[in-house]
Every structure is written in structure tokens, then in C-alpha cells.
Design a protein around this motif. Sequence first.
Motif, PDB file in Angstrom:
ATOM      1  N   CYS A   1      60.097  13.296 -16.086  1.00 58.64           N
ATOM      2  CA  CYS A   1      59.145  13.873 -15.119  1.00 58.64           C
ATOM      3  C   CYS A   1      57.999  12.896 -14.870  1.00 58.64           C
ATOM      4  O   CYS A   1      57.580  12.696 -13.719  1.00 58.64           O
ATOM      5  CB  CYS A   1      58.587  15.199 -15.631  1.00 58.64           C
ATOM      6  SG  CYS A   1      59.698  16.600 -15.477  1.00 58.64           S
ATOM      7  N   ALA A   2      57.484  12.297 -15.931  1.00 55.20           N
ATOM      8  CA  ALA A   2      56.404  11.324 -15.786  1.00 55.20           C
ATOM      9  C   ALA A   2      56.876  10.121 -14.971  1.00 55.20           C
ATOM     10  O   ALA A   2      56.149   9.623 -14.103  1.00 55.20           O
ATOM     11  CB  ALA A   2      55.898  10.884 -17.157  1.00 55.20           C
ATOM     12  N   LEU A   3      58.094   9.666 -15.231  1.00 56.37           N
ATOM     13  CA  LEU A   3      58.657   8.555 -14.455  1.00 56.37           C
ATOM     14  C   LEU A   3      58.797   8.946 -12.994  1.00 56.37           C
ATOM     15  O   LEU A   3      58.466   8.164 -12.094  1.00 56.37           O
ATOM     16  CB  LEU A   3      60.024   8.151 -15.031  1.00 56.37           C
ATOM     17  CG  LEU A   3      60.789   7.099 -14.239  1.00 56.37           C
ATOM     18  CD1 LEU A   3      60.027   5.773 -14.184  1.00 56.37           C
ATOM     19  CD2 LEU A   3      62.184   6.902 -14.838  1.00 56.37           C
ATOM     20  N   ASP A   4      59.272  10.161 -12.741  1.00 60.25           N
ATOM     21  CA  ASP A   4      59.443  10.646 -11.370  1.00 60.25           C
ATOM     22  C   ASP A   4      58.106  10.629 -10.628  1.00 60.25           C
ATOM     23  O   ASP A   4      58.019  10.152  -9.489  1.00 60.25           O
ATOM     24  CB  ASP A   4      60.039  12.053 -11.411  1.00 60.25           C
ATOM     25  CG  ASP A   4      60.628  12.471 -10.082  1.00 60.25           C
ATOM     26  OD1 ASP A   4      60.499  13.661  -9.732  1.00 60.25           O
ATOM     27  OD2 ASP A   4      61.233  11.633  -9.403  1.00 60.25           O
ATOM     28  N   MET A   5      57.073  11.126 -11.280  1.00 60.15           N
ATOM     29  CA  MET A   5      55.750  11.148 -10.643  1.00 60.15           C
ATOM     30  C   MET A   5      55.238   9.731 -10.409  1.00 60.15           C
ATOM     31  O   MET A   5      54.684   9.424  -9.351  1.00 60.15           O
ATOM     32  CB  MET A   5      54.766  11.955 -11.493  1.00 60.15           C
ATOM     33  CG  MET A   5      55.085  13.454 -11.449  1.00 60.15           C
ATOM     34  SD  MET A   5      54.134  14.495 -12.600  1.00 60.15           S
ATOM     35  CE  MET A   5      52.514  13.869 -12.506  1.00 60.15           C
ATOM     36  N   LYS A   6      55.434   8.844 -11.377  1.00 54.78           N
ATOM     37  CA  LYS A   6      54.981   7.463 -11.246  1.00 54.78           C
ATOM     38  C   LYS A   6      55.708   6.757 -10.110  1.00 54.78           C
ATOM     39  O   LYS A   6      55.108   6.038  -9.307  1.00 54.78           O
ATOM     40  CB  LYS A   6      55.197   6.722 -12.559  1.00 54.78           C
ATOM     41  CG  LYS A   6      54.494   5.381 -12.625  1.00 54.78           C
ATOM     42  CD  LYS A   6      54.618   4.773 -14.002  1.00 54.78           C
ATOM     43  CE  LYS A   6      53.760   5.534 -14.970  1.00 54.78           C
ATOM     44  NZ  LYS A   6      53.639   4.900 -16.291  1.00 54.78           N
ATOM     45  N   LEU A   7      57.013   6.960 -10.021  1.00 50.29           N
ATOM     46  CA  LEU A   7      57.791   6.333  -8.943  1.00 50.29           C
ATOM     47  C   LEU A   7      57.358   6.843  -7.579  1.00 50.29           C
ATOM     48  O   LEU A   7      57.284   6.079  -6.608  1.00 50.29           O
ATOM     49  CB  LEU A   7      59.292   6.579  -9.147  1.00 50.29           C
ATOM     50  CG  LEU A   7      59.942   5.839 -10.304  1.00 50.29           C
ATOM     51  CD1 LEU A   7      61.356   6.343 -10.528  1.00 50.29           C
ATOM     52  CD2 LEU A   7      59.926   4.341 -10.061  1.00 50.29           C
ATOM     53  N   ARG A   8      57.056   8.112  -7.483  1.00 52.13           N
ATOM     54  CA  ARG A   8      56.590   8.666  -6.199  1.00 52.13           C
ATOM     55  C   ARG A   8      55.235   8.071  -5.808  1.00 52.13           C
ATOM     56  O   ARG A   8      54.989   7.815  -4.637  1.00 52.13           O
ATOM     57  CB  ARG A   8      56.479  10.198  -6.273  1.00 52.13           C
ATOM     58  CG  ARG A   8      57.825  10.847  -6.144  1.00 52.13           C
ATOM     59  CD  ARG A   8      57.652  12.364  -6.085  1.00 52.13           C
ATOM     60  NE  ARG A   8      58.896  12.987  -5.793  1.00 52.13           N
ATOM     61  CZ  ARG A   8      59.267  13.357  -4.546  1.00 52.13           C
ATOM     62  NH1 ARG A   8      58.471  13.159  -3.541  1.00 52.13           N
ATOM     63  NH2 ARG A   8      60.425  13.924  -4.357  1.00 52.13           N
TER      64      ARG A   8
END
Length: 141
Positions: A129-136
Motif C-alpha cells: 500500500c505504501a509503495l502504491d501511494m508512493k508510485l502514484r
Amino acid sequence: YNSLQTASHNNAVCPATLSVKDLVRVLYGGKRFGNHVDEVWPNLFIGDMSVANDRYSLWKLGVTHVLNGAHGKMHSRVFVHCAVGVSRSASLVLAYLMIRHHYTLLEAINKVKERRWIFPNRGFLKQLCALDMKLRQFTGY
């Protein structure tokens, strides 16, 4: 589950609004059994250590690399494994699809679940989830 899957496919759901509980609900959907190995993306396999230790099975699959944390060439067939092949290895494949193919976490989960039952543990889901937010934030996808 279907509304999450459809909304994500249409980019209507922001990953910041999805909780780990929501993702667990998606992961519980669909088939709940796994083979020793499944091709979840072209030339990308997830499986368990029984296949990783079976050179003949790897040869039959055409596997040229077994993931050890190093980045391989894209034309290679890669087998990603952990002890059971549902949590740690699945998390690595999900992260790969998110980083290299610009999938959202939910899209990556749904794509892999088309071919294999996976169930990353809650700690891995939080990291994804943290990676997803960072990528966005960085890519604007």
C-alpha cells in the motif's frame, strides 16, 4: 469484491481509500487453492520451494532464472518462490507489476489472482500500500 475490481479497473478507486481490510477481502475472493507453480504473467511464475528444488520441473517450464533479489533481463523466464508460494513471492511479483508495468496494487492483485491464489500477509500488504501511494505521487498514474 466485484465493485472494487470494477472501480479499480476504471481508475475510480484511489489506493489511499483502500484499507488493508479491503485488500484482504479482495484476496479472499476467487479460488483458494494453489498449484506448486503457476504462470501469473507471461514468462513469470510464482510457486513453492518444491518446484524451486526440482531442476527438471524448472527445465520443463523453460525457467532460466530463479529470483534472488537481482533484476534479470526482461526476455528471461523468471520463477519467483518462497516456502509456500502465496505471500512473500506473491508480494515480490505484485511490486514488480506495480513498478515495471504501472499497475495499481489492486490491479496487480486482480491480475495475479486470474492465474494463482495468493495471500500476502498484512505486513506485506501495508508495504505494498505504501509503495502504491508512493508510485502514484511520483508517477501520477
